[in-house]
Write an enzyme that holds these catalytic residues in place. Structure first.
Site, PDB file in Angstrom:
ATOM      1  N   ARG A 104     122.313 -32.426 -47.408  1.00  0.00           N
ATOM      2  CA  ARG A 104     122.265 -32.533 -45.948  1.00  0.00           C
ATOM      3  C   ARG A 104     123.539 -31.915 -45.375  1.00  0.00           C
ATOM      4  O   ARG A 104     124.639 -32.251 -45.815  1.00  0.00           O
ATOM      5  CB  ARG A 104     122.145 -33.998 -45.522  1.00  0.00           C
ATOM      6  CG  ARG A 104     120.868 -34.655 -45.993  1.00  0.00           C
ATOM      7  CD  ARG A 104     120.956 -36.159 -45.881  1.00  0.00           C
ATOM      8  NE  ARG A 104     121.125 -36.604 -44.515  1.00  0.00           N
ATOM      9  CZ  ARG A 104     120.133 -36.817 -43.650  1.00  0.00           C
ATOM     10  NH1 ARG A 104     118.888 -36.596 -44.026  1.00  0.00           N
ATOM     11  NH2 ARG A 104     120.358 -37.240 -42.422  1.00  0.00           N
TER      12      ARG A 104
ATOM     13  N   LYS B  40      72.581 -63.769 -59.970  1.00  0.00           N
ATOM     14  CA  LYS B  40      72.975 -62.484 -59.379  1.00  0.00           C
ATOM     15  C   LYS B  40      74.501 -62.394 -59.293  1.00  0.00           C
ATOM     16  O   LYS B  40      75.093 -61.345 -59.593  1.00  0.00           O
ATOM     17  CB  LYS B  40      72.365 -62.341 -57.992  1.00  0.00           C
ATOM     18  CG  LYS B  40      72.693 -61.037 -57.271  1.00  0.00           C
ATOM     19  CD  LYS B  40      72.067 -59.832 -57.960  1.00  0.00           C
ATOM     20  CE  LYS B  40      72.289 -58.557 -57.152  1.00  0.00           C
ATOM     21  NZ  LYS B  40      71.742 -57.373 -57.838  1.00  0.00           N
TER      22      LYS B  40
ATOM     23  N   ASP C 158     108.255 -40.678 -43.517  1.00  0.00           N
ATOM     24  CA  ASP C 158     109.589 -40.198 -43.179  1.00  0.00           C
ATOM     25  C   ASP C 158     110.247 -39.737 -44.485  1.00  0.00           C
ATOM     26  O   ASP C 158     109.757 -40.041 -45.572  1.00  0.00           O
ATOM     27  CB  ASP C 158     110.383 -41.344 -42.535  1.00  0.00           C
ATOM     28  CG  ASP C 158     111.811 -40.954 -42.216  1.00  0.00           C
ATOM     29  OD1 ASP C 158     112.015 -39.810 -41.774  1.00  0.00           O
ATOM     30  OD2 ASP C 158     112.710 -41.781 -42.423  1.00  0.00           O
ATOM     31  N   LYS C 159     111.331 -38.990 -44.384  1.00  0.00           N
ATOM     32  CA  LYS C 159     112.020 -38.539 -45.601  1.00  0.00           C
ATOM     33  C   LYS C 159     113.266 -39.362 -45.884  1.00  0.00           C
ATOM     34  O   LYS C 159     113.358 -40.028 -46.907  1.00  0.00           O
ATOM     35  CB  LYS C 159     112.403 -37.058 -45.495  1.00  0.00           C
ATOM     36  CG  LYS C 159     113.036 -36.520 -46.784  1.00  0.00           C
ATOM     37  CD  LYS C 159     113.549 -35.114 -46.615  1.00  0.00           C
ATOM     38  CE  LYS C 159     114.865 -35.078 -45.860  1.00  0.00           C
ATOM     39  NZ  LYS C 159     115.996 -35.710 -46.609  1.00  0.00           N
TER      40      LYS C 159
ATOM     41  N   ASN D  12     113.562 -45.253 -35.823  1.00  0.00           N
ATOM     42  CA  ASN D  12     112.907 -44.044 -35.315  1.00  0.00           C
ATOM     43  C   ASN D  12     111.523 -43.826 -35.917  1.00  0.00           C
ATOM     44  O   ASN D  12     110.801 -42.915 -35.508  1.00  0.00           O
ATOM     45  CB  ASN D  12     113.783 -42.813 -35.567  1.00  0.00           C
ATOM     46  CG  ASN D  12     114.050 -42.603 -37.047  1.00  0.00           C
ATOM     47  OD1 ASN D  12     113.949 -43.533 -37.849  1.00  0.00           O
ATOM     48  ND2 ASN D  12     114.388 -41.391 -37.422  1.00  0.00           N
TER      49      ASN D  12
END
Length: 855
Positions: free
Chosen positions: A314, A706, A121-122, A516
């Site tokens: 925005r 080993k 998401d941003k 969301n």
């Protein structure tokens, strides 16, 4: 890793059955050939088939630990400890929020080291989700909180160019030709919302706003900058202080925001008795609902929106209209009916809202800043170097997302952008097919797949996710270095993740911070939630929770790489140690006519897995580091080994299995040859149990050698686990051989102690055979490191000898090139965004009265 392990367990089980059947056949054949010499066994006649089945079951029990049954438990304990290391990492602790990294599940830690795609998401994930009101456009004029000298408003050719600051804005509100529009604009900001005010002090300005989204809170705070202070909410009204004068507005109706409408509106009765509709939302939905005359300021406002988007702000548009009493009565009846319907209530409310949200008058636009989180550009750039493809799925408009993509280094200046903004199904399909064909034809020529980025909007994505287009979309998207999906809904986010998950064999990680993002997080293989401004829904639904996006860098590149490498080595070693011991049982069966006799004492076999070889897998699985954290962070290309499955795959598994067969051959047959004539000086012979203890000791020493050979980092726990396990065996043997016979727990070791520790062959075999086994392994390791060098071998040498890293000089050169390209970039980008919580807000504000004292 777990799936590959389960498949190999099935193959090993098939081998176990094959060995059991072969041993049973060998027993049947040899018994039938030599029946006349085996009369003392009193073998029954005519029961060949029954005996054969019994023998198969006998050998299955004899070889059963060929498959390490304890491996699942060991894996879970190791994974749990790896998860605790993540929880305790102070580098991923955020002091600001007092939040540490949290692994909610330990079953996915190794997948952190194999991630190929990140879906992010941003807002709130890449950005802080702390909004600040920065600029606005009102009646064609731009206002900003901070204005550079070169951008200040001035008159050029009779027209005003540039920006006013907020001080000038206040002056314009008191007396200018646009004063009425300015007042209407801020009156909308102060009234059209679902914010709850909480008084924190005695002053009017000491108010904390509880908003459904950070955007809405920022807008209400923005109104306070010009003395439009919203301070009281009652169930049916709100009170706003307008330049020191309280005005009460009756809230008649609220048309709430949802992802389909992309807007909200409020119907208010103003103090003068007029009814007004205030509406705010995305530019596309507001512009198409304006009055047909629109006005000259619309085009100017759109240009301002482009400038805001170029700066990564925005944005949203504000509009209003006056409503007559008669129109409102008619519409209110329709709204009341829609709000009480029992079927499709939300759709009916949206339909009714459409009827009144028309013929609007544009007031202007707002620009809110949502800053990138600390370290986001560096994190994305580093993850891209690690071979991880990052897809950003955001509800913001395309141009805003593109601009943020440049800011966070998801998109570089030299990238070619493939922008898909189609309006129909066939146009989308044709566009994707055309671009895909162009890339295929241009491969090997002038097209660099490392510099392609796909940008697609929500409408086109709807068509791209349809059955006949999804393959085209996915193929084109996976060819690109970066993908940005804009204006997408939560459902579309989940569908994109599911598409890649279904069509690609890759580990997917989804990261988000809000409710969301939950569907997207749950759709991916690995979900990471950020404890951000939007609450803890994402963090609680995810497999891992972190406080900031930048912590994803260490979570994947360090903890992910460590977990994958440790778990891979631990699983391979667990199979190796069991195969080495239990195949010697098969070789021994050849020499005892496949009678089902065991070469080792039963409790020693049990203790082999429970005590003597249990600690090395834990030490390797929890503490081993093939590279330290600093090297893994400095050289992110090392992460690609996990994506390619270098450390754990079918080839490596069977390589270890064949090596275990080889070691069992040397240990058994050379050990048997050296003990063939085991007569001692007094003429006594040691017998089967002395022989078994000597072979057992050689096997245990070989297995521990080993473990030592494959260990990259020695800690106190490694010393305790590997040399400590051998010391434990040598201490256990004399105690057990004395105590067990006395309590009749086991009589096999009675009296053997003198035949073992006093026998030089015991010490010779215990020292010589393990060394012979390790010669091949050491030689192979030397050959691989010297002549078939892997990248991590080189980094190990750099780490060991502390060789200086000259790459910072190259980084400075890259920054200079980056700056030059940034100045040369002619591409203009613009963007819009609107964020709001969907539904339920009107019920909250109708029940809230800030004038009443809290109980």
């Amino acid at each position: 890793v777990e799936k590959t392990t389960n498949r190999q367990i099935i193959f090993l089980f098939a081998i176990l059955l094959l060995l059991a059947v072969l041993s049973a056949l060998g027993s049947q054949i040899l018994t039938s050939r030599n029946r006349d010499q085996l009369s003392y066994l009193m073998l029954p006649e005519g029961e060949g088939a029954k005996t054969f089945v019994k023998n198969i079951l006998t050998f299955i029990i004899l070889y059963n630990n060929l498959i390490p049954i304890s491996l699942i438990v060991t894996m879970e304990v190791v994974k749990f400890q790896q998860a605790q290391l993540i929880n305790a990492d102070m580098d991923m602790y955020d002091e600001t929020s007092d939040t540490a990294a949290l692994a909610r599940t330990s079953s996915l830690v190794e997948e952190l080291g194999q991630v190929e795609y990140i879906f992010s998401d941003k807002t709130g994930t890449l950005t802080c989700n702390i909004m600040e009101f920065r600029q606005c456009s009102i009646d064609g004029a731009m206002y900003s909180d901070v204005v550079e000298a070169s951008k200040r408003a001035r008159v050029v050719d009779g027209a005003v160019v540039g920006q006013y600051d907020f001080t000038q804005l206040r002056e314009h509100m008191r007396g200018s030709e646009r004063a009425a529009q300015l007042c209407e604009f801020f009156q909308l900001l102060a009234t059209c919302h679902t914010v709850i005010p909480e008084q924190r002090g005695s002053e009017l300005q000491d108010i904390e706003y509880q908003a459904a989204s950070p955007d809405e809170g920022a807008l209400v705070k923005g109104a306070t900058l010009v003395d439009y202070i919203f301070h009281t909410r009652r169930p049916r009204s709100i009170t706003v202080s307008v330049m020191g004068v309280d005005k009460e507005f009756e809230v008649l109706n609220i048309n709430e925001f949802n992802s389909t409408r992309k807007r909200m509106s409020a119907v208010l009765r103003c103090p003068d008795g007029t009814i007004k509709l205030y509406c705010k939302g995305a530019d596309t939905v507001i512009i198409e609902r304006l009055d047909e005359t629109r006005g000259a300021s619309v085009q100017v406002t759109l240009r301002h929106l482009e400038e805001y988007a170029t700066e990564g702000l925005r944005t949203l548009c504000l509009a209003m209209r006056d409503i007559s009493e008669e129109e409102y009565r008619t519409w209110s009846a329709m709204h009341a009916k829609a709000s009480t319907t029992l079927t499709n209530r939300q759709q009916e409310l949206d339909r009714v809202a459409e009827l009144i949200e028309r013929d609007l008058v544009l007031l202007g636009a707002t620009a809110i800043e949502d800053k990138l989180q600390d370290g986001v550009p560096q994190t994305i750039y580093t993850l891209a170097q690690a071979g991880i493809k990052i897809w950003v799925l955001t509800g913001d408009r395309q141009e805003t997302a593109i601009n943020i993509g440049y800011s966070c280094k998801l998109i570089q200046e030299d990238f070619s952008l493939i922008i898909c903004n189609e309006s129909t199904h066939w146009e989308t399909k044709e566009f994707l097919q055309k671009k895909l064909d162009a890339i295929r034809e241009g491969r090997g020529s002038n097209i660099d797949l490392e510099s392609l980025a796909l940008i697609i909007d929500g409408r086109s994505l709807d068509f791209a996710l349809e059955k006949d287009v999804e393959v085209l979309f996915l193929e084109l998207a996976t060819l690109c270095r970066a993908v940005i999906c804009c204006r997408v809904s939560p459902l579309q986010k989940a569908l994109v993740v599911k598409l890649v998950k279904r069509r690609r064999k890759a580990i997917l990680l989804a990261i988000g911070d809000g409710a969301n993002d939950v569907s997207m997080i749950q759709a991916a293989h690995v979900g990471v939630g950020i404890s951000g401004q939007e609450g803890l829904q994402a963090a609680r639904s995810a497999d891992f929770a972190i406080a900031q996006f930048r912590y994803l860098r260490k979570l994947l590149l360090v903890h992910g790489a460590w977990s994958y490498h440790r778990l891979s080595k631990m699983i391979l070693f667990s199979f190796y140690k069991n195969i080495t011991l239990y195949i010697t049982q098969f070789w021994f069966a050849i020499f005892n006519v496949f009678s089902g006799q065991t070469v080792y004492e039963s409790w020693s076999i049990t203790f082999y897995t429970v005590f003597f070889t249990v600690m090395p897998p834990f030490a390797i699985g929890v503490f081993d580091q093939f590279l330290n954290a600093r090297s893994l962070d400095r050289y992110p290309e090392m992460y690609k080994m996990g994506q390619k499955g270098v450390f754990f795959n079918v080839r490596s598994f069977w390589g270890w299995a064949v090596n275990a067969f080889y070691h069992s051959l040397i240990l058994f047959f050379l050990g048997t040859a050296l003990l063939f004539d085991d007569a001692e000086s007094d003429g006594m012979v040691g017998g089967q149990w002395v022989y078994g203890v000597i072979i057992y000791t050689a096997v245990l020493t070989t297995v521990l050698l080993k473990a030592a050979l494959i260990t990259n980092m020695w800690t106190k726990w490694t010393v305790l686990a590997i040399p400590g396990s051998l010391i434990l065996w040598f201490a256990f043997l004399p105690i057990y051989s004395i105590v067990a016979p006395k309590f009749r727990t086991s009589t096999e070791y009675e009296g053997i102690l003198g035949h073992i520790y006093a026998n030089p062959r015991f010490w010779l075999i215990s020292a010589l055979l393990p060394v012979l086994c390790m010669v091949r392994d050491y030689g192979y390791k030397f050959l691989k490191r010297m002549y078939f060098t892997k990248p991590y071998h080189i980094v190990q040498e750099i780490q060991k000898f502390n060789i200086p890293d000259y790459r910072p000089r190259m980084e400075r050169f890259k920054k200079a090139v980056h700056k030059a390209r940034l100045l040369q970039r002619l591409r203009r980008t613009r963007g819009y965004a609107f964020s709001q919580t969907e539904g339920g807000q009107e019920k909250v504000i109708r029940a809230y009265d800030t004038t009443m004292q809290k109980p």
